[in-house]
Every structure is written in structure tokens, then in C-alpha cells.
Scaffold this active site. Structure first.
Site, mmCIF file in Angstrom:
data_model
loop_
_atom_site.group_PDB
_atom_site.id
_atom_site.type_symbol
_atom_site.label_atom_id
_atom_site.label_comp_id
_atom_site.label_asym_id
_atom_site.label_seq_id
_atom_site.Cartn_x
_atom_site.Cartn_y
_atom_site.Cartn_z
ATOM 1 N N CYS A 84 49.010 36.246 14.437
ATOM 2 C CA CYS A 84 48.571 35.979 15.807
ATOM 3 C C CYS A 84 48.399 37.325 16.514
ATOM 4 C CB CYS A 84 49.619 35.114 16.508
ATOM 5 S SG CYS A 84 49.384 34.927 18.285
ATOM 6 N N THR A 86 49.639 38.285 19.156
ATOM 7 C CA THR A 86 50.918 38.768 19.689
ATOM 8 C C THR A 86 51.615 39.656 18.664
ATOM 9 O OG1 THR A 86 51.127 36.777 21.036
ATOM 10 C CG2 THR A 86 53.123 38.075 20.681
ATOM 11 N N CYS A 136 66.387 23.714 24.603
ATOM 12 C CA CYS A 136 67.822 23.466 24.422
ATOM 13 C C CYS A 136 68.181 22.020 24.721
ATOM 14 C CB CYS A 136 68.643 24.409 25.303
ATOM 15 S SG CYS A 136 68.608 24.029 27.083
ATOM 16 N N ARG A 154 63.824 30.574 26.241
ATOM 17 C CA ARG A 154 62.505 31.051 26.657
ATOM 18 C C ARG A 154 62.159 32.335 25.908
ATOM 19 N NH1 ARG A 154 61.428 31.600 33.014
ATOM 20 N NH2 ARG A 154 62.448 29.549 32.828
ATOM 21 N N CYS A 214 51.743 28.039 17.422
ATOM 22 C CA CYS A 214 51.484 29.003 18.500
ATOM 23 C C CYS A 214 50.101 28.805 19.100
ATOM 24 C CB CYS A 214 51.657 30.446 18.015
ATOM 25 S SG CYS A 214 51.401 31.666 19.329
#
Length: 416
Positions: A84, A86, A136, A154, A214
Site C-alpha cells: 500500500c 502507506t 476494542c 486507533r 486497507c
């Protein structure tokens, strides 16, 4: 002492033998309806990983040791992963704080090898997708139907260790190797927090649904969950990379009659037709703002727009090109942290809506399995996103392709 060492770290040769037993155990579990745990549970596992030692330098495939999962953690065998932007961004050290050595990767699919104390949502043998953010189930965000921005799990791009004890589960000869986004899927085995794993239908082909974890979900959800175009509506997509095309796919699924692709690269236009894009606009072809061009094309503006580039000018254009009274613009791309969004207040007062989204507003554990089901039910088309495949030993080729801007998603087979 020697016996304790054997218990704590299996040799690579013995691991290969155990892999065979493990595969048979998984097979037996599927046939009988019971999950049979592999013999590797509780041991430190040596395996191959692609380690980034320096920014922008080729990854080095070498043996690493992967520690057993601790409380609320899961160790999984990565079957397939993909690259990706990222990963590329932080590999090039363009992120906030460069952190090396590191094992990148966050878009993947695999099988649960073992679980730590307190894990109840997944079990050995389950097919899972690791996700760079989590759920969570207990914080205000997780309890809210409107948010997926878990307080505990997060996304954190700067953390290179696990949450439970602040330590890495990867090491080479005792030297810790940093995690990435809590996933680190460029390793044959990885350890992930249980809240960052989506348990999926075992019938789903892992070499295809791995991209759901993603980019595809980010773009798809931006359209389906946030923009929510109606049947027969018009949608403008800014940026025709993988995320933008996933947003276009969402518009196609929603039944939009006009999907206008906006991009500076004309070479992307032909490919975008496969994703339902009906018209194309290149801002460089006009001497006036692209939002004016789109407004003229659509009798006052599109019903919805989705911005997937992170360019601040594109963000403003995406907002100003939607129709007054009902138009909704959704921002997906991440801009420079110092960028400032500027528009005239009248654009908002005239009942245009501006929204932001994170991971397509999908909650990882609760919602991502349904995205995989969309593929199995032939509603979502994933195959057209996959343009290249390489064996794990050639993972650097995937980086080369992305640097050159070639293709959408390159699948990396971890077992080749």
C-alpha cells in the site's frame, strides 16, 4: 538450560516439519468441525521476514524470531500480503518520525497460529485479515454506531512495539525489530492485537481478499457508508488510484448513473472504466477551476463527491463541485498536517455538506467480514484491483512497481 532453549525457540529445520503437521491439523479440523492447535504454539518461531534497515533501501529478507502472543494478542501465519502507499511513504521516511529497523506491511490475509490469554473472538485455524486500526469493543467510539475510531487501537504510525508490554515480538539475534501499524505483514508470522483482526469466511480466497484490509475498504466505505449516493445519482471521484477506484466501485454498486473520474494522469482513464467510471476530467485541460467544469457538466454540481488524493486544492474542488441543497463531499485523502482548507462560508450555508472519513467508517471486527461476503456474493469485484503478483523473495519488485506508478495492487505470495 539446553532443554529450555529448545522449548523457547524452534530451529528452522524443525519448523518446516511442524508446518507439515500443522497443515494436516488444520485440514483435520476443517473436516471434523473442530480446531486442532498446531505444535508451534507457545514457542518462539524463526521465519523469514523482509526487514527495512534504512529509509528507501531495498528490504532484506532474513530470518527473524517471532515471540509467542501475550494477553489479547494473536500470532498468525501470513499467507498473502500486498503493498500500500502507506508502506511506501514510511519506507521512504516521509512520515513524522522515521523508525528503523522495521518490518512493514499491513494489507494481508492469513491463518491464526496461536492466541494469547483472554482472546475469545478468534481461534487457531481461523482465517483472518489484520487491520491497521482496531476495535476494542468497549470505548465510546466502539460503542457508537457512528464511529470506528477506537480509543485503544486507533492507528499509530510512530509506535514500533506492542501495547501490552511496550516490547517488540520480532528480534534478530536478540536485537528488537520495530513493528509497523501493529501488523507487520512482511513476515511469514506476525503478532497482532486481537482487536485488529477480522475473522472472515474460510471460503474466501486469501490471495484476493487480502486487499480488503486497507485500501479497498477505505474507498468503498467512503462511498457506501459516508457519501451514500442514491440510485441514479451523480458522483465525482477525485484521484483514480486504488482507493479512488474503490470509491468508484462503491458508486457503481450503489447504482450511480454518472461517475466522473478526476485525475491529472490521463493514462488512468481507460483502466477506470472497469470500475464504473463513465466520464473523465483532467484539470490540466481547462483554464478554469475544475469545480466549475463539473458544475457545468452536471447542471449545478454532482450529488456526491469523494476526494482520494490528499491534495488540498483537490479537496476544495471536491467540496465546491457538489450541488447546493443536497450535495455531499467526502474527504478520504490525508493532507499535509499544515494544510488549510479554505472555502467561502456561503458554500456551506447553501446546504452543501462536507464530511471526513477514516477507513471508510468500517469497524474492523464487526464490519470487514461483510465486505468479504460482498465479494463472495459477486457484488464487489476484487480481481480487477490486482494487477501484479510476485513471490515473497521478490518483494522489492512490488516497491519498484509502486514507485514507478505501475499497477494498482501487487499481491505478494508469502509461501513462494
Amino acid at each position: 538450560m539446553r532443554r529450555n532453549c529448545w522449548r523457547s525457540c524452534l530451529s528452522l529445520a524443525s519448523l518446516r516439519g511442524i508446518h507439515g503437521l500443522t497443515r494436516r491439523a488444520y485440514s483435520l479440523g476443517c473436516e471434523t468441525g473442530e480446531l486442532v492447535g498446531p505444535m508451534t504454539a507457545g514457542h518462539v518461531l524463526p521465519c523469514r521476514a523482509a526487514v527495512a534497515w534504512e529509509a528507501g533501501k531495498p528490504l532484506v529478507i532474513q530470518q527473524v524470531e517471532v515471540a509467542p502472543p501475550q494477553a489479547m494478542e494473536v500470532r498468525m501465519k501470513v499467507k498473502y500480503t500486498s503493498l500500500c502507499h502507506t508502506d511506501l511513504y514510511f519506507w521512504e521516511a516521509k512520515g513524522q518520525t522515521p523508525l528503523f529497523p522495521r518490518i512493514f506491511g499491513h494489507e494481508a490475509a492469513g491463518v491464526v497460529e496461536s492466541v494469547g490469554e483472554g482472546v475469545s473472538d478468534v481461534a487457531v485455524g481461523d482465517h483472518v485479515l489484520p487491520v491497521f486500526t482496531g476495535e476494542c469493543g468497549e470505548c465510546r467510539h466502539c460503542q457508537s454506531e457512528e464511529s470506528n475510531m477506537c480509543d485503544l487501537l486507533r492507528i499509530n504510525t510512530e509506535r514500533g512495539v506492542m501495547l501490552s508490554d511496550g516490547k517488540s515480538r520480532f528480534s534478530i539475534n536478540g536485537t528488537p525489530i520495530n513493528h509497523f501499524l501493529g501488523t507487520s505483514t512482511f513476515s511469514e508470522y506476525t503478532v497482532v492485537h486481537a482487536g485488529c483482526l477480522a475473522k472472515i469466511n474460510p471460503l474466501a480466497p486469501l490471495d484476493k481478499v487480502c486487499i480488503v484490509s486497507c485500501g479497498v475498504s477505505t474507498g468503498l466505505g467512503a462511498t457506501l457508508n459516508v457519501a451514500k449516493p442514491k440510485q441514479g445519482s451523480s458522483v465525482a471521484i477525485f484521484g483514480l488510484g486504488a482507493v479512488g477506484l474503490a470509491a468508484a466501485e462503491g458508486a457503481r454498486i450503489a447504482g450511480a448513473s454518472r461517475i466522473i473520474g478526476v485525475d491529472l494522469n490521463p493514462n488512468r482513464f481507460e483502466e477506470a472504466k472497469k470500475f464504473g467510471v463513465t466520464e473523465f476530467v483532467n484539470p490540466k485541460d481547462y483554464d478554469r477551476p475544475v469545480q466549475q467544469v463539473i458544475a457545468e457538466m452536471t447542471d449545478g454540481g454532482v450529488d456526491r463527491s469523494v476526494e482520494c488524493t490528499g491534495n488540498i486544492n483537490a479537496m476544495v474542488s471536491a467540496f465546491e463541485c457538489v450541488h447546493d441543497g443536497w450535495g455531499v463531499a467526502v474527504l478520504v485523502g490525508v493532507p499535509n498536517k499544515d494544510a488549510v482548507f479554505m472555502t467561502k462560508p456561503i458554500n456551506i450555508l447553501n446546504e452543501r455538506t462536507l464530511k471526513g472519513t477514516f477507513f471508510g467508517n468500517y469497524k474492523p471486527r464487526s464490519d470487514i467480514p461483510s465486505v468479504v461476503d460482498m465479494y463472495l456474493n459477486k457484488k464487489l469485484e476484487l480481481d480487477k484491483f490486482i494487477t501484479h503478483r510476485v513471490p515473497f523473495s521478490e518483494i522489492n519488485k512490488a516497491f519498484d512497481l509502486m514507485v514507478k506508478g505501475e499497477g494498482l495492487r501487487c499481491i505478494i505470495n508469502m509461501e513462494d
